[in-house]
Design a protein around this motif. Structure first.
Motif, PDB file in Angstrom:
ATOM      1  N   SER A 241     109.961  29.404  -1.004  1.00  0.00           N
ATOM      2  CA  SER A 241     110.028  30.695   0.188  1.00  0.00           C
ATOM      3  C   SER A 241     111.620  30.813   0.807  1.00  0.00           C
ATOM      4  CB  SER A 241     109.143  29.991   1.027  1.00  0.00           C
ATOM      5  OG  SER A 241     108.807  31.065   2.012  1.00  0.00           O
TER       6      SER A 241
ATOM      7  N   GLU B 299     104.740  37.056  -2.435  1.00  0.00           N
ATOM      8  CA  GLU B 299     104.395  37.299  -1.134  1.00  0.00           C
ATOM      9  C   GLU B 299     105.843  37.692  -0.324  1.00  0.00           C
ATOM     10  OE1 GLU B 299     102.533  33.933   0.162  1.00  0.00           O
ATOM     11  OE2 GLU B 299     101.116  33.888  -1.668  1.00  0.00           O
TER      12      GLU B 299
ATOM     13  N   SER C  83     100.932  34.451   4.928  1.00  0.00           N
ATOM     14  CA  SER C  83     101.897  33.953   4.077  1.00  0.00           C
ATOM     15  C   SER C  83     102.785  32.904   4.639  1.00  0.00           C
ATOM     16  CB  SER C  83     102.749  35.031   3.387  1.00  0.00           C
ATOM     17  OG  SER C  83     103.771  34.437   2.648  1.00  0.00           O
TER      18      SER C  83
ATOM     19  N   ARG D 136     100.670  40.064   0.537  1.00  0.00           N
ATOM     20  CA  ARG D 136     100.382  38.789  -0.400  1.00  0.00           C
ATOM     21  C   ARG D 136      99.900  39.395  -1.698  1.00  0.00           C
ATOM     22  NH1 ARG D 136      97.647  33.236   1.612  1.00  0.00           N
ATOM     23  NH2 ARG D 136      96.890  32.556  -0.569  1.00  0.00           N
TER      24      ARG D 136
END
Lengths: 286, 144
Positions: free
Chosen positions: A167, A212, A52, A230
């Motif tokens: 993220s 994830e 990831s 994930r």
């Protein structure tokens, strides 16, 4: 269509890694960010943990610095073997660009699948160590398979596709038995089957958001162990797929060389059940 | 689907070690660091590393280094719950308009971590002190 044989590339990379260790064992040419804060090379080329992408940008380049990495990775699964050759660059700890080529040898079924992934990631704000909210980044990955024959037989609609993701990464100091804990979370919008190796889209649905996540404990400043998870879409009626997970250990010899080993549990792949196996990845960074 | 095969035991292990680490009778971070003598050694060690870095040492060009060492040691003593009271200028004013960027900041953090390691500070105490210092980043960088 193999441009270079993996063993030759691995030898080249090992040479590069050893040479860079010997030549630059001091801080010369290394970025100024703290060791380990660039993660390792994820299988899609971005800085991350293996499976990831993370919000940190590749290498240890900081503001007013540039960095680059090259990596080679391999996974030995029950019925498949995945090889990844990747390179990435970090511009001023603001923009990351990456390219990866994945080759999946179908050891039981025969043949191979190959895809190329070009990625970009922008750090939106923050810092993995110093900001109370950690570091936040947004990225994309453009993926295209070399031959869409097998993916389309299995029901995939396209031979190329795009992932976008958001993220966040944060290091929590002194979190577990006096050790620092690295947390990562990624939200990805994708229609990739098995990350794209089995094409994009399918008869069981379309694009969707998947989650994830990973955590890692820095046992020492050079050694992090942890796990990744994930979530994946499941769009092919003829080839159901499962979420991926790993247990990993990454060792940063210095700012130029890291070695990652992991145990993968990738579930069903292209009709073959519960694919598990070992993973190794070597990264050289400048 | 085997979501929890790894997750459950690992989280359990983390939780157990976390509990073990939270000992109510634990002495202060200052004591565990080794008190003022270790802090003084760490500061001196760090300043030798700064002195060897031409890109960082320029920020100390107009600084009385003995005065700085004493003030920084007092600050480390204070922030680690030692018997000191840091009464110098706040971090944003002390660093204003110096032109410090992330690269400079990271290098000094690295010098401090390396100094603690070389002076024998255990890793857990290194991490705890760095964790208490990390929020100062925002103050130090506010007026650059």
């Amino acid at each position: 269509m193999r441009n270079s044989s993996p063993p030759a590339l691995i030898r080249g990379l090992v040479f590069l890694a050893v040479a860079s260790t010997l030549l630059f064992s001091g801080s010369a040419l290394a970025g100024s960010r703290i060791l380990g804060t660039g993660g390792v090379s994820a299988i899609e080329g971005a800085a991350g943990g293996g499976l990831s992408p993370w919000a940190v940008l590749t290498s240890t380049a900081s503001e007013q610095e540039v960095g680059a990495t090259a990596s080679v990775s391999r996974a030995w699964l029950d019925d498949y073997r995945l090889t990844v050759e990747a390179a990435s660059a970090n511009l001023y700890d603001r923009v990351e660009v990456s390219v990866a080529r994945q080759t999946l040898d179908l050891e039981t079924l025969g043949g191979e699948l190959e895809q190329t992934i070009v990625g970009g990631k922008v750090r939106l704000f923050g810092d993995v160590l110093y900001h109370p909210w950690g570091v936040w980044s947004a990225g994309f990955q453009h993926k295209s398979v070399a031959d869409d024959g097998i993916p389309k037989v299995l029901g995939a609609k396209e031979g190329q596709g795009n992932d976008v993701y958001l993220s966040a990464s944060k290091l929590v100091f002194n979190a577990v038995a006096g050790r620092n804990l690295l947390l990562n979370a990624t939200l990805r919008n994708t229609d990739a089957n098995q990350g794209g190796l089995l094409g994009f889209g399918g008869d069981s649905g379309g694009r969707q958001w998947v989650a994830e996540g990973s955590l890692g404990v820095f046992v020492t400043p050079k050694w992090v162990v942890g796990m990744e998870y994930r979530q994946k879409p499941d769009l092919l009626g003829a080839a159901e797929e499962d979420d991926w997970q790993s247990l990993y250990s990454a060792y940063f010899f210095n700012k130029h060389v890291s070695l990652t080993a992991a145990w993968l549990s990738l579930g069903d792949i292209a009709g073959l059940a519960s694919q598990n196996g070992a993973y190794a990845s070597l990264q050289a960074a400048f | 689907m085997h979501v929890h095969r790894y997750a459950t035991p690992l989280l359990l292990a983390l939780w157990l070690t976390g509990c073990a680490a939270q000992d109510a009778t634990q002495p202060s971070l200052y004591t565990r660091l080794g008190g003022m003598s270790t802090i003084d050694n760490v500061v001196e060690n760090m300043l030798y590393r700064v002195a060897d870095d031409p890109e960082v040492v320029v920020f100390f060009a107009n600084t009385n280094i003995d005065h700085f060492a004493e003030a920084f040691a007092t600050q480390l003593c204070d922030i680690s719950d030692g018997p000191c009271q840091y009464d110098g200028p706040p971090m944003d004013r002390a660093h204003q308009h110096m032109g410090i960027n992330d690269a400079h900041f990271n290098r000094v953090v690295e010098y401090l971590a390396d100094a603690m390691e070389e002076e024998g500070v255990p890793l857990a105490e290194q991490n705890e002190l760095l964790g208490r210092l990390a929020p100062l980043y925002e103050d130090i960088m506010r007026r650059q």
